[in-house]
Write an enzyme that holds these catalytic residues in place. Sequence first.
Site, PDB file in Angstrom:
ATOM      1  N   SER A  21       0.526 -16.539 -12.771  1.00  0.00           N
ATOM      2  CA  SER A  21       0.925 -15.752 -14.023  1.00  0.00           C
ATOM      3  C   SER A  21       0.502 -16.716 -15.369  1.00  0.00           C
ATOM      4  O   SER A  21       0.592 -17.787 -15.197  1.00  0.00           O
ATOM      5  CB  SER A  21       2.258 -15.370 -14.204  1.00  0.00           C
ATOM      6  OG  SER A  21       2.772 -15.068 -15.458  1.00  0.00           O
ATOM      7  N   LYS A  45       0.371 -12.078 -16.803  1.00  0.00           N
ATOM      8  CA  LYS A  45       1.066 -12.794 -17.690  1.00  0.00           C
ATOM      9  C   LYS A  45       2.406 -12.269 -17.904  1.00  0.00           C
ATOM     10  O   LYS A  45       2.400 -10.927 -17.824  1.00  0.00           O
ATOM     11  CB  LYS A  45       0.163 -12.586 -19.215  1.00  0.00           C
ATOM     12  CG  LYS A  45       1.218 -13.414 -20.417  1.00  0.00           C
ATOM     13  CD  LYS A  45       1.044 -14.958 -20.350  1.00  0.00           C
ATOM     14  CE  LYS A  45       1.751 -15.481 -21.311  1.00  0.00           C
ATOM     15  NZ  LYS A  45       2.445 -16.939 -21.211  1.00  0.00           N
ATOM     16  N   CYS A 127      10.068 -20.404 -16.807  1.00  0.00           N
ATOM     17  CA  CYS A 127       9.356 -20.778 -17.724  1.00  0.00           C
ATOM     18  C   CYS A 127      10.176 -21.957 -18.537  1.00  0.00           C
ATOM     19  O   CYS A 127      11.327 -21.869 -18.674  1.00  0.00           O
ATOM     20  CB  CYS A 127       9.218 -20.056 -18.893  1.00  0.00           C
ATOM     21  SG  CYS A 127       8.515 -20.530 -20.451  1.00  0.00           S
ATOM     22  N   GLY A 262      -3.816 -21.527 -11.346  1.00  0.00           N
ATOM     23  CA  GLY A 262      -3.861 -21.254 -12.965  1.00  0.00           C
ATOM     24  C   GLY A 262      -4.707 -22.143 -13.479  1.00  0.00           C
ATOM     25  O   GLY A 262      -6.126 -21.697 -13.864  1.00  0.00           O
TER      26      GLY A 262
HETATM   27  C1  DHB Z   1       4.979 -20.309 -20.784  1.00  0.00           C
HETATM   28  C2  DHB Z   1       5.665 -19.623 -19.765  1.00  0.00           C
HETATM   29  C3  DHB Z   1       5.636 -20.147 -18.521  1.00  0.00           C
HETATM   30  O1  DHB Z   1       6.190 -19.784 -17.541  1.00  0.00           O
HETATM   31  C4  DHB Z   1       5.122 -21.513 -18.312  1.00  0.00           C
HETATM   32  O2  DHB Z   1       5.357 -22.243 -17.066  1.00  0.00           O
HETATM   33  C5  DHB Z   1       4.395 -22.155 -19.137  1.00  0.00           C
HETATM   34  C6  DHB Z   1       4.407 -21.534 -20.485  1.00  0.00           C
HETATM   35  C7  DHB Z   1       4.909 -19.805 -22.112  1.00  0.00           C
HETATM   36  O3  DHB Z   1       4.221 -18.518 -22.293  1.00  0.00           O
HETATM   37  O4  DHB Z   1       5.107 -20.527 -23.047  1.00  0.00           O
END
Ligand code: DHB
Length: 301
Positions: A21, A45, A127, A262
């Site tokens: 993602s 995403k 995240c 990624g």
């Molecule tokens: C973002 C989201 C994530 O899960 C990550 O690991 C890094 C960045 C983001 O969109 O900020």
Amino acid sequence: MGKLKVAVGKLNFEFPGIVASGIMDETGDSMVRMFKSGAGAVVTKSIGSKPRPGHSNPTFTEVECGYVNAMGLPNPGIDMFEKEIKTASSEGPVIGSIFGGDEKEFAYLASRMEEFGAVAVELNLSCPHAAGYGAEIGSDPEMIVSVVSEVKSSVDIPVWAKLTPNTSSIQALGRAAEKGGADAVVAINTLKAMVICPELRKPVLSNKFGGLSGPGIKPVGVRAVYDLYSSLNIPVIGVGGITCWRDAAEYIMAGASAYQMGSAIGITGPEVFNEINEGLVSFMKEHGYETVKEMVGVAHE
Ligand code: DHB
């Protein structure tokens, strides 16, 4: 290349490499390009209920061993994403990544993803820097049980839980996902990090903190997959710092049924999927493996 077919629960993929993602997965066309480069599936995403602009720049910076980013979960919102999933699904399996602030929001987003044709949903429980989302929810095992079980009762497609490494026990988080009914766990998301510019005397990213990805986090990811494989009965999908076939083999031997990439797409380009597919096939031939499955978890023997 038939040797590379893998199954993650009831899902079958042509190749073991999946787009993680956040990279090259915001439009249908970019996802199609990834399938053409040898990806077995694509995770979108992370998508939320409403459009979100994300953080202001700088949102991304390079370090010795990878990247640190804090995009701020920018996305067009679930309603706008239907056409992207439809375009991408014509070329291969799409897994819809979603983030929500509570169980109901996750369940709603998952059912929309299912309606659009996603073959599975991946819950962003990890995240490292979004207030009210991601790891703030996914660091609490009870909350994981609650979110996963609510999503499970709302959709028929498999539910994957993406876990945070920013915890004292990723096994406890994995067990919570399994208890909630998750069909697989994905490990790891980025490591919470910071970069400071000495001249400016302040953090480089506008959000100050971000997530570290890339080669530097690979040993952390391999350890997490190894731990999860030994304590769970559901498949583990490995992610974190894979850039070559040896890295992919490490994750598989630690216990990953499939792997995601990624940062490698940023480092090498989409072709990294094809390159790794070829490397794995040669390694398997040389070492007498007929299928990827035969290699899964062999480092535990
Ligand atoms: C973002 C989201 C994530 O899960 C990550 O690991 C890094 C960045 C983001 O969109 O900020």
